[in-house]
Design a protein around this motif. Sequence first.
Motif, mmCIF file in Angstrom:
data_model
loop_
_atom_site.group_PDB
_atom_site.id
_atom_site.type_symbol
_atom_site.label_atom_id
_atom_site.label_comp_id
_atom_site.label_asym_id
_atom_site.label_seq_id
_atom_site.Cartn_x
_atom_site.Cartn_y
_atom_site.Cartn_z
ATOM 1 N N GLU A 6 0.819 -1.209 0.000
ATOM 2 C CA GLU A 6 0.000 0.000 0.000
ATOM 3 C C GLU A 6 0.853 1.259 0.000
ATOM 4 O O GLU A 6 0.534 2.246 -0.673
ATOM 5 C CB GLU A 6 -0.937 -0.021 1.209
ATOM 6 N N ARG A 13 1.317 7.228 -6.519
ATOM 7 C CA ARG A 13 0.229 8.213 -6.683
ATOM 8 C C ARG A 13 0.731 9.611 -6.360
ATOM 9 O O ARG A 13 0.461 10.565 -7.097
ATOM 10 C CB ARG A 13 -0.955 7.848 -5.781
ATOM 11 N N GLU A 44 -4.638 -2.290 -6.770
ATOM 12 C CA GLU A 44 -4.787 -1.022 -7.503
ATOM 13 C C GLU A 44 -4.057 -1.087 -8.837
ATOM 14 O O GLU A 44 -4.581 -0.660 -9.874
ATOM 15 C CB GLU A 44 -4.231 0.119 -6.649
#
Length: 294
Positions: A6, A13, A44
């Motif tokens: 994560e 991002r 993702e």
Amino acid sequence: MRPMAEGLMARYRRAGEAPPELMYVDRGCCRVLGLTSLEQLFNEWADAGMLIRLDIFHWIHRFDAALRTDHHSKCKLFKSALSAAVFAYNKDDMALLLQAICAGHPTKYDYLTDSELIKTHISKYDLTHYVRRITVGAQETCVWVQSVIDTLKGAAGMDENQVHLFKDAAAIDRVWQNQQKHLECIQDPPGHNMYTILKYMTRNGVRLACCTTVRGSNSLEGFHSFLPNMIPGPHCAAVPFQVYLLAGIARSRAKGEEAHGLRVSAGAPAEPEVSGAVWGGGGSKLQASSSCRR
């Protein structure tokens, strides 16, 4: 693993970077039903179209379970044959390299065929840096690997002391059966360029591209050996550790660019894709019989 994954996706991002297109792993690449553990971990990126591939280096070493010992005289031959069953050399790159070699002595090599010239005058360094490789496809790889195994099951698989390379026929058959499901995982995805051009070299008046592959995870295998030069001591908090690590990576990359004479340009054109034309794989099989010299 979850917080690490994560955190990594979050960094992409924040940096405004697109998700990776490919992830090479040593396990967890295939699934029968549903999602693999890695696709769930990096959900993702998987949702954005990232593909997961098995590192071919690790796939080849899975056959070690069927070998009597890796010190056997036929072990290197077997590993080389497995690599040759997976890869083929790009025919256009090979033709350009042959042209460069022949240009140095226009009449000296006239009596040699292309195959003889490759064996006697092209070094491993030349093949690694100037000739790109492509995967030949799951079906062809399957046929070649089966042929290699069948051959080495016999007398060809024994050393000078009549000791066989394989533990027994059942052992290699069992490993091969388990690894056949990964044949699709080790192929290059269609439409993906697997090489980066580092620089261009002129050899006997012929311009050659010096390339490095982005395939696999080999570039990370020895990374731990560089850590002592980046981290000042064994006890380091999380944030300083990351600072030292990033600074060390930046220094290493700068030295590499300086050594290779790289010219980084934001507007540099994309490199051409590897064409489908191939010239033999792994140095042990040749698939083109016509002359490559011009």
